[in-house]
Write a protein that holds these residues in place. Sequence first.
Motif, short mmCIF file in Angstrom:
data_model
loop_
_atom_site.label_atom_id
_atom_site.label_comp_id
_atom_site.label_asym_id
_atom_site.label_seq_id
_atom_site.Cartn_x
_atom_site.Cartn_y
_atom_site.Cartn_z
N ALA A 16 -12.54 -9.89 -6.51
CA ALA A 16 -12.12 -9.39 -5.21
C ALA A 16 -12.58 -7.95 -5.06
O ALA A 16 -12.61 -7.20 -6.04
N ALA A 17 -12.95 -7.59 -3.84
CA ALA A 17 -13.43 -6.23 -3.60
C ALA A 17 -13.20 -5.84 -2.15
O ALA A 17 -13.17 -6.69 -1.25
N VAL A 18 -13.06 -4.54 -1.93
CA VAL A 18 -13.09 -3.94 -0.60
C VAL A 18 -14.03 -2.75 -0.67
O VAL A 18 -13.97 -1.95 -1.61
N THR A 19 -14.92 -2.65 0.33
CA THR A 19 -15.90 -1.58 0.37
C THR A 19 -15.77 -0.81 1.67
O THR A 19 -15.74 -1.41 2.75
N THR A 20 -15.68 0.52 1.58
CA THR A 20 -15.73 1.39 2.74
C THR A 20 -16.98 2.27 2.61
O THR A 20 -17.74 2.15 1.64
N ALA A 62 -5.51 -18.70 5.25
CA ALA A 62 -4.98 -17.38 4.91
C ALA A 62 -5.52 -17.00 3.54
O ALA A 62 -5.59 -17.85 2.64
N MET A 63 -5.88 -15.75 3.37
CA MET A 63 -6.53 -15.33 2.14
C MET A 63 -5.93 -14.01 1.68
O MET A 63 -5.73 -13.09 2.48
N ARG A 64 -5.64 -13.92 0.38
CA ARG A 64 -5.09 -12.68 -0.14
C ARG A 64 -5.57 -12.46 -1.57
O ARG A 64 -5.89 -13.39 -2.30
N ALA A 65 -5.63 -11.19 -1.94
CA ALA A 65 -5.95 -10.77 -3.30
C ALA A 65 -5.46 -9.35 -3.47
O ALA A 65 -5.22 -8.64 -2.49
N SER A 66 -5.33 -8.92 -4.73
CA SER A 66 -4.90 -7.55 -4.98
C SER A 66 -5.40 -7.09 -6.33
O SER A 66 -5.66 -7.90 -7.23
N GLY A 67 -5.58 -5.78 -6.44
CA GLY A 67 -5.96 -5.14 -7.69
C GLY A 67 -5.08 -3.94 -7.92
O GLY A 67 -4.12 -3.70 -7.18
N LEU A 74 -5.77 -4.55 5.23
CA LEU A 74 -6.19 -4.06 3.92
C LEU A 74 -5.14 -3.07 3.42
O LEU A 74 -4.61 -2.28 4.20
N PHE A 75 -4.83 -3.13 2.13
CA PHE A 75 -3.88 -2.20 1.53
C PHE A 75 -4.67 -1.27 0.61
O PHE A 75 -5.08 -1.66 -0.49
N LEU A 76 -4.91 -0.05 1.09
CA LEU A 76 -5.74 0.92 0.40
C LEU A 76 -4.89 2.11 -0.03
O LEU A 76 -3.74 2.26 0.41
N PRO A 77 -5.41 2.98 -0.90
CA PRO A 77 -4.63 4.15 -1.30
C PRO A 77 -4.13 4.99 -0.13
O PRO A 77 -3.06 5.62 -0.22
N GLU A 78 -4.85 4.98 0.98
CA GLU A 78 -4.42 5.74 2.17
C GLU A 78 -3.30 5.07 2.93
O GLU A 78 -2.68 5.66 3.81
N GLY A 79 -3.01 3.77 2.60
CA GLY A 79 -1.99 3.01 3.30
C GLY A 79 -2.57 1.76 3.92
O GLY A 79 -3.76 1.46 3.77
N PRO A 80 -1.76 0.96 4.63
CA PRO A 80 -2.25 -0.27 5.25
C PRO A 80 -3.20 0.02 6.40
O PRO A 80 -2.99 0.96 7.16
N VAL A 81 -4.26 -0.79 6.51
CA VAL A 81 -5.26 -0.64 7.55
C VAL A 81 -5.45 -1.99 8.23
O VAL A 81 -5.84 -2.97 7.58
#
Length: 349
Positions: A104-108, A151-156, A203-210
């Motif tokens: 799983a990944a999120v890219t900004t 529905a799709m979810r993942a977390s790290g 998305l749940f990022l260090p800055e908060g939910p987006v």
Amino acid sequence: MSVRLWLSIFCISILVAAQAAAQGFAGLGRDASTFSQPERGYAFSFPEDHGAHPDFQIEWWYVTANLTDATGRQMGLQWTLFRSAIAPEEKPGWASPQLWMGHAAVTTEDAHFVTERIARGGVGQAGVTAAPFSAWIDDWHMSGDTLDEVAMRASGPDFGYEVTLSAQGPLIFHGEAGYSQKSASGRASYYYSQPFYTVAGTLFLPEGPVEVTGTAWLDREWASQPLAATQVSWDWFSMVFDDGVRLMGFTLHDEDGSDYTQATWIEPDGTTTAFPDGAFSATALATTDVAGRAVPTKWRAQLPQKGVDVTVEALNGAAWMTTSIPYWEGPVQITGSHSGRGYLEMTGY
């Protein structure tokens, strides 16, 4: 047999799989004579083929998404479940020869978050069911009554996401009605996609939910020995143009310096045109230094028969997947004869 011994056997199996990477990427070129092999003319059957095929050696459920938040900021998301077998069968409990891995990944534009899960089949920790559809590893899930709405979810450790995917078009079959050739010698896989998903979620990022919306692309592929032993890497492009056309193209690289390519042109209504070896090309224009490697993150991609001559550039050149077998995967922006967004995967660098 003790739990500790079973865990040792599992770890050895994972190490064997990793060591096989020398024979084609991730061992995809190694011998698989005891497993089933793809054949031309296969009649796909749904929902059954959305599920697992344990008689084949490898398989994946692979989602990438191009996303935008309320401010217009672009991002990307990946959710992948891999199945790999050490024998062409399924057995209950710890006797299962099926191995599972999730990425799983999120890219900004300025960050890349990635995590990995590994599981043994047969004990409920990971798997896929066709109807209702559900793919999972630990608490990561992609599920719905059908594959049309999931529905799709993942977390790290430092990120997570919960999104919903809704299909706005038909399934797409690559190559010869889903029989996708990967080498001049005839190696192949079964390969279909759902490239018409719309996405909405958080998305749940260090800055908060987006909160985000966008489009997503699911690739479904299974085989036993899809690459020739001399094929060492590949570059895979998915492109969603602003006019609604989609394009999938890949280049497989041989150790002698030659390439093998395939492409699928997808009209907005789902009509497809398959292009054989040599029709699609991708030429690296610039690289990014990442993980001690010079990785091509700006490309010229061409499909002359459809008037495609585009520049494909990474949103974030540092989108390196620091997983057991590392690779590059991230969202891209497309300009030139066509404009749009997409995803790029590169292995072997």
